[in-house]
Design a protein around this motif. Structure first.
Motif, PDB file in Angstrom:
ATOM      1  N   HIS A  30      24.439   2.915   5.306  1.00 28.02           N
ATOM      2  CA  HIS A  30      25.440   3.475   4.405  1.00 28.02           C
ATOM      3  C   HIS A  30      24.923   4.791   3.842  1.00 28.02           C
ATOM      4  N   ARG A  31      25.672   5.839   4.069  1.00 29.47           N
ATOM      5  CA  ARG A  31      25.352   7.150   3.519  1.00 29.47           C
ATOM      6  C   ARG A  31      26.649   7.767   3.035  1.00 29.47           C
ATOM      7  N   PRO A  32      26.667   8.233   1.797  1.00 32.59           N
ATOM      8  CA  PRO A  32      27.875   8.914   1.348  1.00 32.59           C
ATOM      9  C   PRO A  32      28.093  10.176   2.167  1.00 32.59           C
ATOM     10  N   ARG A  33      29.333  10.396   2.589  1.00 34.74           N
ATOM     11  CA  ARG A  33      29.651  11.574   3.388  1.00 34.74           C
ATOM     12  C   ARG A  33      30.875  12.242   2.812  1.00 34.74           C
ATOM     13  N   SER A  34      30.895  13.545   2.930  1.00 35.78           N
ATOM     14  CA  SER A  34      32.080  14.265   2.486  1.00 35.78           C
ATOM     15  C   SER A  34      33.159  14.096   3.535  1.00 35.78           C
ATOM     16  N   GLN A  35      34.398  14.181   3.134  1.00 35.74           N
ATOM     17  CA  GLN A  35      35.512  14.044   4.051  1.00 35.74           C
ATOM     18  C   GLN A  35      35.563  15.202   5.041  1.00 35.74           C
ATOM     19  N   SER A  36      34.912  16.317   4.737  1.00 35.93           N
ATOM     20  CA  SER A  36      34.960  17.474   5.626  1.00 35.93           C
ATOM     21  C   SER A  36      33.760  17.534   6.569  1.00 35.93           C
ATOM     22  N   ALA A  37      32.961  16.455   6.617  1.00 40.73           N
ATOM     23  CA  ALA A  37      31.783  16.458   7.488  1.00 40.73           C
ATOM     24  C   ALA A  37      32.203  16.682   8.934  1.00 40.73           C
ATOM     25  N   LYS A  38      31.525  17.609   9.590  1.00 38.31           N
ATOM     26  CA  LYS A  38      31.806  17.888  10.990  1.00 38.31           C
ATOM     27  C   LYS A  38      30.657  17.313  11.810  1.00 38.31           C
ATOM     28  N   PRO A  39      30.982  16.608  12.887  1.00 36.26           N
ATOM     29  CA  PRO A  39      29.913  16.027  13.690  1.00 36.26           C
ATOM     30  C   PRO A  39      29.091  17.110  14.375  1.00 36.26           C
ATOM     31  N   VAL A  40      27.808  16.856  14.509  1.00 39.97           N
ATOM     32  CA  VAL A  40      26.925  17.750  15.240  1.00 39.97           C
ATOM     33  C   VAL A  40      26.213  16.893  16.276  1.00 39.97           C
ATOM     34  N   ASP A  71      30.086   9.251  11.435  1.00 39.84           N
ATOM     35  CA  ASP A  71      29.602   8.016  12.052  1.00 39.84           C
ATOM     36  C   ASP A  71      29.162   8.204  13.502  1.00 39.84           C
ATOM     37  N   THR A  72      29.907   8.981  14.261  1.00 41.55           N
ATOM     38  CA  THR A  72      29.580   9.147  15.678  1.00 41.55           C
ATOM     39  C   THR A  72      28.258   9.886  15.842  1.00 41.55           C
ATOM     40  N   ALA A  73      28.066  10.954  15.090  1.00 39.03           N
ATOM     41  CA  ALA A  73      26.804  11.693  15.158  1.00 39.03           C
ATOM     42  C   ALA A  73      25.642  10.808  14.717  1.00 39.03           C
ATOM     43  N   ALA A  74      25.852  10.001  13.685  1.00 29.11           N
ATOM     44  CA  ALA A  74      24.804   9.089  13.219  1.00 29.11           C
ATOM     45  C   ALA A  74      24.491   8.051  14.296  1.00 29.11           C
ATOM     46  N   ALA A  75      25.518   7.565  14.985  1.00 28.98           N
ATOM     47  CA  ALA A  75      25.309   6.587  16.052  1.00 28.98           C
ATOM     48  C   ALA A  75      24.531   7.205  17.214  1.00 28.98           C
ATOM     49  N   VAL A  76      24.849   8.438  17.560  1.00 27.15           N
ATOM     50  CA  VAL A  76      24.109   9.121  18.633  1.00 27.15           C
ATOM     51  C   VAL A  76      22.650   9.294  18.225  1.00 27.15           C
ATOM     52  N   HIS A 119      13.820  -3.236  10.005  1.00 32.45           N
ATOM     53  CA  HIS A 119      14.241  -1.888   9.620  1.00 32.45           C
ATOM     54  C   HIS A 119      15.711  -1.650   9.896  1.00 32.45           C
ATOM     55  N   TRP A 120      16.324  -2.481  10.736  1.00 32.65           N
ATOM     56  CA  TRP A 120      17.725  -2.318  11.060  1.00 32.65           C
ATOM     57  C   TRP A 120      18.611  -2.513   9.841  1.00 32.65           C
ATOM     58  N   LEU A 121      18.120  -3.270   8.856  1.00 36.09           N
ATOM     59  CA  LEU A 121      18.922  -3.496   7.652  1.00 36.09           C
ATOM     60  C   LEU A 121      19.151  -2.199   6.883  1.00 36.09           C
ATOM     61  N   CYS A 122      18.130  -1.362   6.804  1.00 33.38           N
ATOM     62  CA  CYS A 122      18.270  -0.116   6.045  1.00 33.38           C
ATOM     63  C   CYS A 122      18.644   1.070   6.915  1.00 33.38           C
ATOM     64  N   CYS A 123      18.201   1.047   8.158  1.00 30.21           N
ATOM     65  CA  CYS A 123      18.340   2.221   9.010  1.00 30.21           C
ATOM     66  C   CYS A 123      19.432   2.103  10.058  1.00 30.21           C
ATOM     67  N   GLY A 124      20.012   0.938  10.211  1.00 33.16           N
ATOM     68  CA  GLY A 124      21.078   0.729  11.181  1.00 33.16           C
ATOM     69  C   GLY A 124      20.591   0.070  12.451  1.00 33.16           C
ATOM     70  N   LEU A 165      29.528   1.179  18.937  1.00 32.40           N
ATOM     71  CA  LEU A 165      30.436   2.119  18.290  1.00 32.40           C
ATOM     72  C   LEU A 165      30.687   3.315  19.206  1.00 32.40           C
ATOM     73  N   LEU A 166      29.653   3.806  19.868  1.00 30.09           N
ATOM     74  CA  LEU A 166      29.822   4.926  20.795  1.00 30.09           C
ATOM     75  C   LEU A 166      30.752   4.547  21.941  1.00 30.09           C
ATOM     76  N   ALA A 167      30.642   3.328  22.428  1.00 26.80           N
ATOM     77  CA  ALA A 167      31.543   2.868  23.492  1.00 26.80           C
ATOM     78  C   ALA A 167      32.992   2.858  22.997  1.00 26.80           C
ATOM     79  N   ALA A 168      33.204   2.411  21.755  1.00 27.38           N
ATOM     80  CA  ALA A 168      34.555   2.386  21.194  1.00 27.38           C
ATOM     81  C   ALA A 168      35.106   3.801  21.019  1.00 27.38           C
ATOM     82  N   VAL A 169      34.261   4.716  20.588  1.00 24.42           N
ATOM     83  CA  VAL A 169      34.692   6.113  20.424  1.00 24.42           C
ATOM     84  C   VAL A 169      35.056   6.706  21.778  1.00 24.42           C
ATOM     85  N   MET A 170      34.235   6.471  22.797  1.00 21.82           N
ATOM     86  CA  MET A 170      34.526   7.006  24.127  1.00 21.82           C
ATOM     87  C   MET A 170      35.840   6.441  24.668  1.00 21.82           C
ATOM     88  N   GLN A 171      36.109   5.183  24.371  1.00 20.62           N
ATOM     89  CA  GLN A 171      37.350   4.557  24.820  1.00 20.62           C
ATOM     90  C   GLN A 171      38.562   5.185  24.135  1.00 20.62           C
TER      91      GLN A 171
END
Length: 115
Positions: free
Chosen positions: A7-17, A43-48, A72-77, A85-91
Motif C-alpha cells: 500500500h502506497r498513497p498515490r496521486s490520481q495524476s500518477a503516470k506509469p513509468v 499499480d502496473t509500474a509497481a507490479a513490473v 517480506h511479501w507482507l510489506c513489500c508485495g 495483475l500484469l496478466a490481467a492488465v495485458m488481457q
C-alpha cells in the motif's frame, strides 16, 4: 493492499513509468488504472518493478522464498500476485499495446525460465 502490492498513497495524476513501453502504451495503462476497480494509479509500474526484482533473484533465494512463504511479501508485495495483475492488465489492453507490455514481462519471465 491491492493484488499483493504494498500500500502506497498515490496521486490520481500518477503516470506509469515502465522502461521499454511507448508513450501510447503508457497512456493506455494510465487509462486502465483510472477505469478499473482492481487498479489504482501506478499499480502496473509497481507490479513490473516487483516482478523484475523477483526474477533477478538467485535461484537459491527463490527456493527459500517458496519454502518459507517470504515474510517480506507482507510489506513489500507478493511478486506472484504482481505477475497475475500484469496478466490481467495485458488481457484488458488493446492487442497492440498489450504486445509491448508482453515483451517487457516476457523478458523478465525468461529470467526464471518460464515459457
Amino acid at each position: 493492499m491491492r493484488a499483493g502490492l504494498p500500500h502506497r498513497p498515490r496521486s490520481q495524476s500518477a503516470k506509469p513509468v515502465i522502461d521499454g513501453l511507448s508513450s501510447r502504451a503508457l497512456a493506455a495503462i494510465a487509462r486502465l488504472e483510472r477505469s478499473r476497480s482492481y487498479l489504482s494509479p501506478g499499480d502496473t509500474a509497481a507490479a513490473v518493478r516487483l516482478w523484475k526484482e523477483h526474477t533477478r533473484r538467485t535461484e537459491r533465494q527463490l527456493w527459500a522464498d517458496e519454502d518459507e512463504d517470504d515474510p517480506h511479501w507482507l510489506c513489500c508485495g507478493n511478486p506472484h500476485h504482481a505477475r497475475e495483475l500484469l496478466a490481467a492488465v495485458m488481457q484488458a489492453m488493446s492487442p497492440r499495446n498489450a504486445r509491448e507490455l508482453r515483451q517487457v514481462v516476457g523478458r523478465l519471465d525468461a529470467l526464471l525460465g518460464d515459457p
